[in-house]
Design an enzyme around this catalytic site. Structure first.
Site, PDB file in Angstrom:
ATOM      1  N   TYR A  12       0.919  -1.028  -0.006  1.00 31.89           N
ATOM      2  CA  TYR A  12      -0.028  -0.177  -0.113  1.00 31.89           C
ATOM      3  C   TYR A  12       0.908   1.138  -0.029  1.00 31.89           C
ATOM      4  CZ  TYR A  12      -3.687   3.191   1.807  1.00 31.89           C
ATOM      5  OH  TYR A  12      -4.334   4.454   2.195  1.00 31.89           O
ATOM      6  N   ASP A  32      10.008  -7.060  -3.047  1.00 28.63           N
ATOM      7  CA  ASP A  32       8.941  -7.654  -2.713  1.00 28.63           C
ATOM      8  C   ASP A  32       8.819  -9.155  -2.991  1.00 28.63           C
ATOM      9  OD1 ASP A  32       6.489  -5.903  -1.579  1.00 28.63           O
ATOM     10  OD2 ASP A  32       6.060  -7.814  -1.742  1.00 28.63           O
ATOM     11  N   ARG A  36       1.861  -9.637   0.683  1.00 26.99           N
ATOM     12  CA  ARG A  36       0.396  -9.163   0.822  1.00 26.99           C
ATOM     13  C   ARG A  36      -0.490  -9.651  -0.321  1.00 26.99           C
ATOM     14  NH1 ARG A  36      -0.909  -3.872   2.782  1.00 26.99           N
ATOM     15  NH2 ARG A  36      -3.108  -3.365   2.246  1.00 26.99           N
ATOM     16  N   ASP A  75      12.422 -13.206  -1.302  1.00 29.76           N
ATOM     17  CA  ASP A  75      11.821 -13.171   0.235  1.00 29.76           C
ATOM     18  C   ASP A  75      13.030 -12.729   1.125  1.00 29.76           C
ATOM     19  OD1 ASP A  75      11.022 -13.829   2.656  1.00 29.76           O
ATOM     20  OD2 ASP A  75      10.455 -16.032   2.167  1.00 29.76           O
ATOM     21  N   THR A 158       5.203   1.896  14.065  1.00 25.80           N
ATOM     22  CA  THR A 158       3.835   2.237  14.410  1.00 25.80           C
ATOM     23  C   THR A 158       3.426   2.876  15.625  1.00 25.80           C
ATOM     24  OG1 THR A 158       1.456   1.125  14.754  1.00 25.80           O
ATOM     25  CG2 THR A 158       3.495  -0.175  15.009  1.00 25.80           C
ATOM     26  N   SER A 193      -1.622  -5.664  20.144  1.00 32.47           N
ATOM     27  CA  SER A 193      -1.768  -6.916  19.167  1.00 32.47           C
ATOM     28  C   SER A 193      -0.285  -7.466  19.009  1.00 32.47           C
ATOM     29  CB  SER A 193      -2.432  -6.323  17.399  1.00 32.47           C
ATOM     30  OG  SER A 193      -1.263  -5.988  16.904  1.00 32.47           O
ATOM     31  N   TYR A 195       0.975  -8.013  16.117  1.00 36.67           N
ATOM     32  CA  TYR A 195       1.655  -7.390  14.934  1.00 36.67           C
ATOM     33  C   TYR A 195       2.331  -6.157  15.571  1.00 36.67           C
ATOM     34  CZ  TYR A 195       1.796  -3.270  11.831  1.00 36.67           C
ATOM     35  OH  TYR A 195       2.294  -2.057  11.586  1.00 36.67           O
ATOM     36  N   HIS A 196       1.728  -5.401  16.332  1.00 39.51           N
ATOM     37  CA  HIS A 196       2.438  -4.184  16.937  1.00 39.51           C
ATOM     38  C   HIS A 196       3.592  -4.449  17.992  1.00 39.51           C
ATOM     39  CE1 HIS A 196      -1.557  -2.147  15.808  1.00 39.51           C
ATOM     40  NE2 HIS A 196      -0.875  -1.265  15.502  1.00 39.51           N
ATOM     41  N   LYS A 199       6.564  -4.894  15.873  1.00 41.90           N
ATOM     42  CA  LYS A 199       7.429  -3.713  15.729  1.00 41.90           C
ATOM     43  C   LYS A 199       8.108  -3.016  16.768  1.00 41.90           C
ATOM     44  CE  LYS A 199       5.600  -1.847  11.869  1.00 41.90           C
ATOM     45  NZ  LYS A 199       5.988  -1.826  10.445  1.00 41.90           N
ATOM     46  N   VAL A 285     -18.291   0.705  13.707  1.00 41.29           N
ATOM     47  CA  VAL A 285     -17.480   1.224  14.836  1.00 41.29           C
ATOM     48  C   VAL A 285     -17.611   0.299  15.664  1.00 41.29           C
ATOM     49  CG1 VAL A 285     -17.600   2.815  16.648  1.00 41.29           C
ATOM     50  CG2 VAL A 285     -18.574   3.602  14.327  1.00 41.29           C
ATOM     51  N   GLU A 359      -9.099  -4.075  23.538  1.00 41.22           N
ATOM     52  CA  GLU A 359      -8.315  -2.564  23.473  1.00 41.22           C
ATOM     53  C   GLU A 359      -9.268  -1.506  24.265  1.00 41.22           C
ATOM     54  OE1 GLU A 359      -8.393  -0.932  19.328  1.00 41.22           O
ATOM     55  OE2 GLU A 359     -10.710  -1.098  19.241  1.00 41.22           O
TER      56      GLU A 359
HETATM   57  N1  USQ Z   1     -11.775   0.268  13.950  1.00 40.68           N
HETATM   58  C1  USQ Z   1     -13.301   0.271  14.192  1.00 40.68           C
HETATM   59  N2  USQ Z   1     -13.925  -0.255  13.144  1.00 40.68           N
HETATM   60  C2  USQ Z   1     -13.219  -0.878  12.019  1.00 40.68           C
HETATM   61  C3  USQ Z   1     -11.985  -0.820  11.881  1.00 40.68           C
HETATM   62  C4  USQ Z   1     -11.328  -0.261  12.951  1.00 40.68           C
HETATM   63  O1  USQ Z   1     -13.639   0.872  15.008  1.00 40.68           O
HETATM   64  O2  USQ Z   1     -14.205  -1.138  10.925  1.00 40.68           O
HETATM   65  C5  USQ Z   1     -11.036   1.120  15.101  1.00 40.68           C
HETATM   66  C6  USQ Z   1     -10.125  -0.105  15.785  1.00 40.68           C
HETATM   67  O3  USQ Z   1     -10.908  -0.967  16.857  1.00 40.68           O
HETATM   68  C7  USQ Z   1      -8.907   0.805  16.222  1.00 40.68           C
HETATM   69  C8  USQ Z   1      -8.841   1.861  15.210  1.00 40.68           C
HETATM   70  O4  USQ Z   1     -10.125   1.825  14.569  1.00 40.68           O
HETATM   71  O5  USQ Z   1      -9.071   1.158  17.547  1.00 40.68           O
HETATM   72  C9  USQ Z   1      -7.696   1.699  14.249  1.00 40.68           C
HETATM   73  O6  USQ Z   1      -7.901   0.458  13.556  1.00 40.68           O
HETATM   74  P1  USQ Z   1      -7.227   0.137  12.121  1.00 40.68           P
HETATM   75  O7  USQ Z   1      -7.641  -1.105  11.637  1.00 40.68           O
HETATM   76  O8  USQ Z   1      -7.391   1.258  11.299  1.00 40.68           O
HETATM   77  O9  USQ Z   1      -5.616   0.282  12.414  1.00 40.68           O
HETATM   78  P2  USQ Z   1      -4.659  -0.669  13.251  1.00 40.68           P
HETATM   79  O10 USQ Z   1      -5.314  -2.222  13.449  1.00 40.68           O
HETATM   80  O11 USQ Z   1      -4.221  -0.253  14.530  1.00 40.68           O
HETATM   81  O12 USQ Z   1      -3.459  -0.915  12.159  1.00 40.68           O
HETATM   82  C10 USQ Z   1      -3.286  -0.052  11.270  1.00 40.68           C
HETATM   83  C11 USQ Z   1      -2.332  -0.563  10.075  1.00 40.68           C
HETATM   84  C12 USQ Z   1      -0.971  -0.779  10.877  1.00 40.68           C
HETATM   85  C13 USQ Z   1      -0.317   0.347  11.456  1.00 40.68           C
HETATM   86  C14 USQ Z   1      -1.425   0.997  12.527  1.00 40.68           C
HETATM   87  C15 USQ Z   1      -1.015   2.247  12.974  1.00 40.68           C
HETATM   88  O13 USQ Z   1      -3.090  -1.771   9.739  1.00 40.68           O
HETATM   89  O14 USQ Z   1      -0.098  -1.580   9.790  1.00 40.68           O
HETATM   90  O15 USQ Z   1       0.961   0.083  11.955  1.00 40.68           O
HETATM   91  O16 USQ Z   1      -2.535   1.130  11.764  1.00 40.68           O
HETATM   92  S1  USQ Z   1      -1.530   2.364  14.923  1.00 40.68           S
HETATM   93  O17 USQ Z   1      -2.993   2.313  14.706  1.00 40.68           O
HETATM   94  O18 USQ Z   1      -1.125   3.807  15.271  1.00 40.68           O
HETATM   95  O19 USQ Z   1      -0.752   1.539  15.654  1.00 40.68           O
END
Ligand code: USQ
Length: 413
Positions: A12, A32, A36, A75, A158, A193, A195-196, A199, A285, A359
């Site tokens: 992306y 790459d 993905r 890879d 992140t 998570s 994933y996080h 990082k 939400v 969360e």
């Molecule tokens: N959320 C909703 N509804 C949805 C999707 C998400 O309410 O349909 C909420 C989630 O619960 C979360 C927030 O929106 O609290 C953000 O979720 P997200 O899916 O947009 O983002 P996240 O899972 O945190 O991960 C994304 C990227 C990741 C990056 C991260 C930055 O996929 O690669 O590292 O954003 S951060 O969130 O600041 O850690």
């Protein structure tokens, strides 16, 4: 000409970054392994539109602009694939000039499994996430140690590394006074998570490498990114449609727009909400919707990476910036998308569904994000007009949108 190596060049952010730097006269190499795309196929998540392979995209880009983006399909968890990129042994899967591109001046490291839900589907996906993310970062550190300690690394980390602490979030570091003695440490990190968490481990690997081998690294703590259009993709599309380079054509399959996911696994919240609004799916939400994060436009990711490249970290410095432009709660985003949808004639409903994630749904959130602005980044803010413009692009692909992939309920608990 400065040589930029982009790890994860098909993703992306990777592909728009490749075009952005190529357009500005840099020598660009992308690597790459199609992780993905393969994961999207395996999980059957659907995408807004099909995108050509990385090799095809580089050819189209060359056809339109005359500029070359060298492509390596490989890879990077394999240390030999990584090391070849620094030793002149890499085999290009596409390049006009097959000569060694030279030791990179800058490496932009995006080559990670980026989805928090993916990392929690089951133990297998958890292991793939850990294995991929940590091995790629570690292989990069060792390649730099052995071949090029002066190369500047820009790693995309992140904001989720910090979690949602009940104190203000600093940019990476925290000065601590304990029993009348002072020191500086990485800001406490507590991800929500797996994933996080990888990082966080990346940051630790990089901090170790900086201390041991005097590498120069910028770690960008990025929030969720939104957006679909970047300058290069738009102008490439105009060139294709205008027939300036007739052989490239303007067909939808051949466009250079970035991969766009709206599913629960790989889609981020704003991109998901825009798609949901367009197909009349009540906005998902999660829980109370008070979850607050720092957001940024994909065009600002490009600017931030560029500013970091122009102002590299010093040798022996792990420089950390918080890469966000503004903060919103999930509720605020839903209301904005609802308003923007109304401007386009959609009656957008907002749903509060049981939160599949573990969360905080109501919490304090006050991050600092000054460093990149001080370097000269000029933020693009999310407004109703910006949302409306992006939704007009999404609308063009309405017929491709699959409602069944929008919510599957990968439970984290
Ligand atoms: N959320 C909703 N509804 C949805 C999707 C998400 O309410 O349909 C909420 C989630 O619960 C979360 C927030 O929106 O609290 C953000 O979720 P997200 O899916 O947009 O983002 P996240 O899972 O945190 O991960 C994304 C990227 C990741 C990056 C991260 C930055 O996929 O690669 O590292 O954003 S951060 O969130 O600041 O850690």
């Amino acid at each position: 000409m400065s040589h930029i190596l982009i790890l994860g060049g098909d993703g992306y952010l990777g592909w728009p970054t490749a075009m952005y730097f190529s357009n500005r006269g840099y020598d660009v190499t992308v690597v790459d392994n199609y992780f993905r795309r393969n994961a999207c196929t395996e999980l059957d998540v659907g995408m807004l539109y099909a995108v050509p392979t990385l090799v095809e995209r580089a050819k189209i880009w060359h056809g339109l602009t005359g500029k070359e983006i060298k492509v390596v399909i490989g890879d990077l968890t394999d240390p030999e694939v990584m090391r070849r990129l620094f030793e002149g042994r890499a085999t290009y899967d596409w390049a006009v000039d097959q000569g060694f591109a030279g030791i990179p001046d800058t490496v932009i490291h995006y080559a990670e499994q980026p989805s928090a839900p993916y990392s929690l589907i089951n133990y297998r996906y958890a292991n793939i996430t850990i294995q991929n993310n940590l091995l790629v970062t570690n292989n990069l550190m060792w390649a730099l140690r052995d071949f090029s300690r002066d190369t500047h690394v820009i790693h995309v980390g992140t904001m989720g590394e910090y979690g949602t602490p009940n104190i203000d979030i600093e940019e990476g570091w925290l000065d601590i006074e304990h029993k009348r003695r002072k020191d500086r440490f990485l800001f406490p990190r507590q991800a929500s998570s797996l994933y996080h968490t990888t990082k966080i481990m990346d940051t630790d690997l990089m901090w170790f490498a900086v201390r041991m081998w005097d590498l120069r690294i910028t770690d960008l703590m990025q929030g969720p990114v939104y957006g679909i259009e970047t300058e290069e993709a738009q102008s490439a599309e105009r060139m294709g449609q205008g027939g300036r380079r007739a052989e490239v054509g303007g067909s939808e399959r051949r466009h250079l727009r970035t991969i766009f996911n709206y599913d629960e696994i790989f889609g981020t919240i704003v991109n998901r909400f825009m798609v949901q609004a367009v197909v009349g799916y009540p906005l998902t939400v999660y829980g109370k919707g008070g979850q607050t994060r720092g957001y940024l436009n994909i065009n600002d990711t490009l600017q931030c990476v560029h500013m970091s490249e122009k102002n590299p970290a010093e040798k022996g410095d792990l420089r950390i910036f918080n890469q966000i432009m503004e903060t919103f709660s999930a509720n605020e985003l839903a209301e904005m998308v609802q308003r923007a949808g109304a401007r386009l004639g959609y009656d957008v409903k907002i749903d509060h569904i049981e939160n599949p994630r573990r969360e905080a749904e109501e919490h304090y959130y006050n991050p600092t994000y000054q460093g990149l602005i001080e370097l000269g980044v000029e933020p693009h803010y999310l407004t109703d007009e910006v949302l409306e413009r992006m939704m007009r692009v999404v609308e063009r692909y309405k017929g491709n949108i699959r409602r069944d992939v929008i919510f599957r309920g990968v439970k984290w608990g």
